[in-house]
Scaffold this motif. Sequence first.
Motif, mmCIF file in Angstrom:
data_model
loop_
_atom_site.group_PDB
_atom_site.id
_atom_site.type_symbol
_atom_site.label_atom_id
_atom_site.label_comp_id
_atom_site.label_asym_id
_atom_site.label_seq_id
_atom_site.Cartn_x
_atom_site.Cartn_y
_atom_site.Cartn_z
ATOM 1 N N THR A 153 -24.781 29.288 27.029
ATOM 2 C CA THR A 153 -23.622 28.534 26.567
ATOM 3 C C THR A 153 -22.742 28.210 27.750
ATOM 4 O O THR A 153 -22.510 29.053 28.611
ATOM 5 N N CYS A 154 -22.269 27.023 27.758
ATOM 6 C CA CYS A 154 -21.395 26.586 28.842
ATOM 7 C C CYS A 154 -20.160 27.469 28.873
ATOM 8 O O CYS A 154 -19.477 27.643 27.868
ATOM 9 N N LYS A 155 -19.908 28.015 30.043
ATOM 10 C CA LYS A 155 -18.793 28.955 30.169
ATOM 11 C C LYS A 155 -17.527 28.288 30.681
ATOM 12 O O LYS A 155 -16.640 28.954 31.226
ATOM 13 N N TRP A 156 -17.470 27.029 30.520
ATOM 14 C CA TRP A 156 -16.297 26.307 31.007
ATOM 15 C C TRP A 156 -15.113 26.558 30.076
ATOM 16 O O TRP A 156 -15.149 26.259 28.888
ATOM 17 N N PRO A 157 -14.055 27.126 30.638
ATOM 18 C CA PRO A 157 -12.874 27.400 29.843
ATOM 19 C C PRO A 157 -12.032 26.148 29.620
ATOM 20 O O PRO A 157 -11.902 25.324 30.519
ATOM 21 N N VAL A 158 -11.503 26.062 28.438
ATOM 22 C CA VAL A 158 -10.665 24.910 28.121
ATOM 23 C C VAL A 158 -9.355 25.401 27.544
ATOM 24 O O VAL A 158 -9.329 26.291 26.709
ATOM 25 N N GLY A 159 -8.309 24.820 27.996
ATOM 26 C CA GLY A 159 -6.997 25.192 27.485
ATOM 27 C C GLY A 159 -6.347 26.301 28.293
ATOM 28 O O GLY A 159 -6.788 26.625 29.395
ATOM 29 N N ASP A 160 -5.352 26.878 27.721
ATOM 30 C CA ASP A 160 -4.604 27.925 28.412
ATOM 31 C C ASP A 160 -4.963 29.290 27.837
ATOM 32 O O ASP A 160 -4.770 29.548 26.655
ATOM 33 N N PRO A 161 -5.478 30.145 28.693
ATOM 34 C CA PRO A 161 -5.867 31.483 28.251
ATOM 35 C C PRO A 161 -4.707 32.268 27.649
ATOM 36 O O PRO A 161 -4.926 33.205 26.888
ATOM 37 N N ALA A 162 -3.517 31.869 27.991
ATOM 38 C CA ALA A 162 -2.344 32.585 27.510
ATOM 39 C C ALA A 162 -1.966 32.159 26.095
ATOM 40 O O ALA A 162 -1.072 32.719 25.479
ATOM 41 N N THR A 163 -2.626 31.178 25.620
ATOM 42 C CA THR A 163 -2.315 30.724 24.262
ATOM 43 C C THR A 163 -3.562 30.788 23.394
ATOM 44 O O THR A 163 -4.642 31.106 23.868
ATOM 45 N N ASP A 164 -3.375 30.507 22.160
ATOM 46 C CA ASP A 164 -4.544 30.528 21.274
ATOM 47 C C ASP A 164 -5.283 29.199 21.360
ATOM 48 O O ASP A 164 -6.257 28.955 20.678
ATOM 49 N N ASP A 165 -4.733 28.366 22.187
ATOM 50 C CA ASP A 165 -5.352 27.054 22.375
ATOM 51 C C ASP A 165 -6.348 27.132 23.521
ATOM 52 O O ASP A 165 -6.328 26.337 24.440
ATOM 53 N N PHE A 166 -7.169 28.145 23.436
ATOM 54 C CA PHE A 166 -8.105 28.384 24.530
ATOM 55 C C PHE A 166 -9.493 28.675 23.983
ATOM 56 O O PHE A 166 -9.659 29.398 23.013
ATOM 57 N N TRP A 167 -10.444 28.078 24.617
ATOM 58 C CA TRP A 167 -11.818 28.317 24.168
ATOM 59 C C TRP A 167 -12.789 27.972 25.282
ATOM 60 O O TRP A 167 -12.382 27.481 26.334
ATOM 61 N N PHE A 168 -14.039 28.249 25.013
ATOM 62 C CA PHE A 168 -15.058 27.893 26.002
ATOM 63 C C PHE A 168 -15.897 26.753 25.439
ATOM 64 O O PHE A 168 -16.093 26.652 24.232
ATOM 65 N N CYS A 169 -16.349 25.962 26.341
ATOM 66 C CA CYS A 169 -17.135 24.788 25.951
ATOM 67 C C CYS A 169 -18.259 25.156 24.990
ATOM 68 O O CYS A 169 -18.316 24.659 23.883
ATOM 69 N N GLY A 170 -19.129 26.034 25.447
ATOM 70 C CA GLY A 170 -20.171 26.516 24.556
ATOM 71 C C GLY A 170 -21.370 25.624 24.353
ATOM 72 O O GLY A 170 -22.304 26.008 23.650
ATOM 73 N N LEU A 171 -21.350 24.489 24.958
ATOM 74 C CA LEU A 171 -22.511 23.606 24.813
ATOM 75 C C LEU A 171 -23.680 24.186 25.609
ATOM 76 O O LEU A 171 -23.476 25.053 26.444
ATOM 77 N N PRO A 172 -24.853 23.706 25.323
ATOM 78 C CA PRO A 172 -26.033 24.201 26.060
ATOM 79 C C PRO A 172 -25.862 23.984 27.553
ATOM 80 O O PRO A 172 -25.450 22.918 27.979
ATOM 81 N N VAL A 173 -26.159 25.006 28.309
ATOM 82 C CA VAL A 173 -26.003 24.890 29.753
ATOM 83 C C VAL A 173 -27.175 24.178 30.398
ATOM 84 O O VAL A 173 -28.254 24.099 29.833
ATOM 85 N N GLN A 174 -26.887 23.714 31.554
ATOM 86 C CA GLN A 174 -27.949 23.149 32.390
ATOM 87 C C GLN A 174 -28.655 24.377 32.924
ATOM 88 O O GLN A 174 -28.011 25.248 33.493
ATOM 89 N N GLN A 175 -29.916 24.431 32.733
ATOM 90 C CA GLN A 175 -30.586 25.687 33.077
ATOM 91 C C GLN A 175 -30.285 26.153 34.495
ATOM 92 O O GLN A 175 -30.262 25.380 35.416
#
Length: 199
Positions: A153-175
């Motif tokens: 899963t794509c580990k790219w973080p999105v949003g602000d970790p300090a808020t609940d508006d934060f998540w990880f991309c999660g799409l299939p990774v490039q191998q």
Amino acid sequence: MSWTDDRVEILKKMWGEGQSASQIAKELGGVTRNAVIGKVHRLGLSNRTATAAPAAAPAAAAKPEAKANPAAKPAAAAKPKAEPAPEAAEPEPAEAAPAPRPNLPARAKIIPAGQPLPPQPSANEISPEALAKVSEVEKKSKKIGLMDLTERTCKWPVGDPATDDFWFCGLPVQQGKPYCEAHVGVAFQPMSARRDRRR
DNA sequence: CCCTGATTCGC
DNA sequence: GCGAATCAGG
């Protein structure tokens, strides 16, 4: 598509560079990786034994009935397989692969890409194309949590970790990489286009 | 589950 | 000769 002299050359070259069959197939287009592998065999250039090494002697194997031949021995089987540790937290934002080419050459195996943690589109001058792509991806991202991260899963973080508006991309990774294709695009910038000629 | 290459065999 | 299906390993 047929195996024109031209395409065969590309095949030979890429195979020689250690590119995977699927990569080659992708590059050539119109063929599957199976086709590539099949061709590779027909051309006689096999060896690489990246995977299964059945030690079957194809040279002397005229009949499948023959018992295993002890004389067959893979002489010099170089195995240029680099496996970057996925648990390596390298604070390496951008700039990892000085690839002057539009697409990915045979550099993938020497990229020490562990887990760059770069997001923050701050002082980055990434191609607008890539950024737009990322924005688009974020919309359809799976928005998974930290616990949901897996090797694929794509580990790219999105949003602000300090808020609940934060998540990880999660799409299939490039191998072999920690991010999906879109994020890999911005994570591994070949080089700054800035006019800083060697500092 | 994702990937890799290897082999087989009908076309 | 070609390559999908299948096999086998990571």
